[in-house]
Design a protein around this motif. Structure first.
Motif, PDB file in Angstrom:
ATOM      1  N   TYR A   2       7.281   1.912  -3.972  1.00 49.36           N
ATOM      2  CA  TYR A   2       8.078   1.431  -2.993  1.00 49.36           C
ATOM      3  C   TYR A   2       9.481   1.417  -3.335  1.00 49.36           C
ATOM      4  N   ILE A   3      10.572   1.926  -2.271  1.00 49.16           N
ATOM      5  CA  ILE A   3      11.888   1.934  -2.432  1.00 49.16           C
ATOM      6  C   ILE A   3      12.550   1.152  -1.556  1.00 49.16           C
ATOM      7  N   THR A   4      13.477   0.138  -1.915  1.00 41.96           N
ATOM      8  CA  THR A   4      14.315  -0.573  -0.869  1.00 41.96           C
ATOM      9  C   THR A   4      15.488   0.574  -0.726  1.00 41.96           C
ATOM     10  N   VAL A   5      15.563   0.704   0.671  1.00 40.07           N
ATOM     11  CA  VAL A   5      16.777   1.638   1.027  1.00 40.07           C
ATOM     12  C   VAL A   5      17.637   0.936   2.126  1.00 40.07           C
ATOM     13  N   LYS A   6      18.819   1.044   1.654  1.00 38.37           N
ATOM     14  CA  LYS A   6      20.093   0.308   2.448  1.00 38.37           C
ATOM     15  C   LYS A   6      20.717   1.558   3.130  1.00 38.37           C
ATOM     16  N   THR A  21      11.706  -0.915   3.448  1.00 38.31           N
ATOM     17  CA  THR A  21      11.107  -0.281   2.300  1.00 38.31           C
ATOM     18  C   THR A  21      10.363   0.982   2.672  1.00 38.31           C
ATOM     19  N   ILE A  22      10.500   1.857   1.920  1.00 44.56           N
ATOM     20  CA  ILE A  22      10.211   3.328   2.123  1.00 44.56           C
ATOM     21  C   ILE A  22       8.944   3.688   1.112  1.00 44.56           C
ATOM     22  N   GLU A  23       7.780   4.220   1.392  1.00 38.37           N
ATOM     23  CA  GLU A  23       6.821   4.470   0.320  1.00 38.37           C
ATOM     24  C   GLU A  23       6.935   5.852   0.117  1.00 38.37           C
ATOM     25  N   VAL A  24       7.055   6.334  -1.124  1.00 37.63           N
ATOM     26  CA  VAL A  24       7.252   7.782  -1.484  1.00 37.63           C
ATOM     27  C   VAL A  24       6.346   8.099  -2.744  1.00 37.63           C
ATOM     28  N   LEU A  32      12.531  11.541  -1.342  1.00 31.12           N
ATOM     29  CA  LEU A  32      12.798  10.274  -0.168  1.00 31.12           C
ATOM     30  C   LEU A  32      13.655  11.013   0.740  1.00 31.12           C
ATOM     31  N   VAL A  33      14.586  11.768   0.846  1.00 24.70           N
ATOM     32  CA  VAL A  33      15.509  12.018   2.063  1.00 24.70           C
ATOM     33  C   VAL A  33      14.649  12.862   2.934  1.00 24.70           C
ATOM     34  N   GLU A  34      13.574  13.796   2.473  1.00 24.02           N
ATOM     35  CA  GLU A  34      12.487  14.301   3.361  1.00 24.02           C
ATOM     36  C   GLU A  34      11.834  13.363   4.085  1.00 24.02           C
ATOM     37  N   VAL A  35      11.476  12.420   3.434  1.00 25.92           N
ATOM     38  CA  VAL A  35      10.762  11.098   4.130  1.00 25.92           C
ATOM     39  C   VAL A  35      11.870  10.690   5.406  1.00 25.92           C
ATOM     40  N   LEU A  36      12.966  10.430   5.005  1.00 27.51           N
ATOM     41  CA  LEU A  36      13.868  10.065   5.810  1.00 27.51           C
ATOM     42  C   LEU A  36      14.106  10.733   7.003  1.00 27.51           C
ATOM     43  N   THR A  64      13.930   6.611  -9.434  1.00 29.14           N
ATOM     44  CA  THR A  64      13.510   5.326 -10.640  1.00 29.14           C
ATOM     45  C   THR A  64      12.670   4.195 -10.017  1.00 29.14           C
ATOM     46  N   GLY A  65      12.943   4.251  -8.698  1.00 27.52           N
ATOM     47  CA  GLY A  65      12.090   2.764  -8.073  1.00 27.52           C
ATOM     48  C   GLY A  65      13.259   1.899  -7.674  1.00 27.52           C
ATOM     49  N   LEU A  66      14.550   2.072  -8.202  1.00 29.69           N
ATOM     50  CA  LEU A  66      15.454   1.106  -7.821  1.00 29.69           C
ATOM     51  C   LEU A  66      16.306   1.299  -6.433  1.00 29.69           C
ATOM     52  N   GLU A  67      16.938   0.598  -6.305  1.00 28.62           N
ATOM     53  CA  GLU A  67      17.533   0.371  -4.752  1.00 28.62           C
ATOM     54  C   GLU A  67      18.362   1.693  -4.409  1.00 28.62           C
ATOM     55  N   ILE A  68      18.114   2.363  -3.210  1.00 30.64           N
ATOM     56  CA  ILE A  68      18.664   3.678  -2.936  1.00 30.64           C
ATOM     57  C   ILE A  68      20.008   3.077  -1.742  1.00 30.64           C
ATOM     58  N   ALA A  69      21.034   3.767  -1.674  1.00 30.55           N
ATOM     59  CA  ALA A  69      21.892   3.337  -0.476  1.00 30.55           C
ATOM     60  C   ALA A  69      22.006   4.818   0.026  1.00 30.55           C
TER      61      ALA A  69
END
Lengths: 77, 147
Positions: A2-6, A21-24, A32-36, A64-69
């Motif tokens: 689960y990744i926090t996306v801002k 929060t997005i699950e990949v 992740l971009v594909e999911v978005l 890495t699982g860390l915050e994405i923006a």
């Protein structure tokens, strides 16, 4: 994972939220971009850079699982 | 590079001339300084397709932006002989004619502050995740992009 996306600036006009929060399954930033892109069909028309843990990364960078923006063009000053 | 925690460079709303004047005043005790240089970014009432920009609404990825301001600051201290430097950037609404960016560098000698200030301002425009929504007089908007 689960990744926090801002989201910022004009990206928020597409997502209508500033954070979620997005699950990949893992993999790379491109996964992740594909999911978005499938969640938000207007996202593909937007220009943005991606930061992971506050550092700019490329699509080939491993998640890495860390915050994405998602950062649209900068306009400071 | 030091391990100091990044300071918060953001101020809510426009940066007032009082604030700027007071910053200058506070440096009178630092008598090794022989030259200050100041950059003030002001919101321009651009005309775009017949509509006038009345304000810019600033937002930022604040944690990353403060880290970037910090990195730029550290790099500037390494590159130039500076006594001190300060960066302040607005968040929220800043009307046309008001100040949205205040960069203040000080050094014993003048040549350094000209070079340092340009270096710092260009780095801010290029590297710091700040976003600007240009609000027109009819309340419509577009997104500002630095070039």
């Amino acid at each position: 994972m689960y990744i926090t996306v801002k989201y910022f600036g004009q990206i928020v006009e597409v997502t209508n939220t500033q954070e979620e929060t997005i699950e990949v399954a893992g993999g790379h930033v491109s996964d992740l971009v594909e999911v978005l892109n499938s969640k938000y069909d207007q996202l593909e028309n937007k220009d943005f850079q991606i930061a992971q843990n506050q550092e700019l990364v490329s699509l080939e960078t491993e998640l890495t699982g860390l915050e994405i923006a998602l950062l649209p063009p900068f306009a400071g000053g | 590079m030091s391990d100091k925690k990044p300071k918060n460079a953001f101020r809510q709303g426009a940066i007032s001339s009082d604030f700027i004047g007071n910053s200058i005043y506070k440096h009178q005790t630092k008598t090794s300084i022989g030259a200050h240089n100041i950059f003030l970014g002001q919101v321009r009432a651009d005309e775009i397709n017949g509509k006038i920009v009345s304000a810019i609404e600033y937002t930022a990825y604040e944690d990353m932006a403060n880290q970037k301001f910090h990195d730029i600051r550290e790099a500037a201290f390494e590159k130039f002989e500076l006594t001190c430097m300060h960066i302040y950037h607005s968040l929220g609404t800043v009307k046309a004619g008001e100040i949205c960016l205040f960069v203040f560098v000080s050094s014993p000698r003048r040549k350094v502050v000209f070079e340092a200030l340009e270096y710092i301002v260009e780095a801010i425009k290029d590297e710091v995740p700040v976003f600007g929504k240009e609000i027109f007089e009819d309340s419509s908007h577009q997104w500002k992009v630095n070039n």
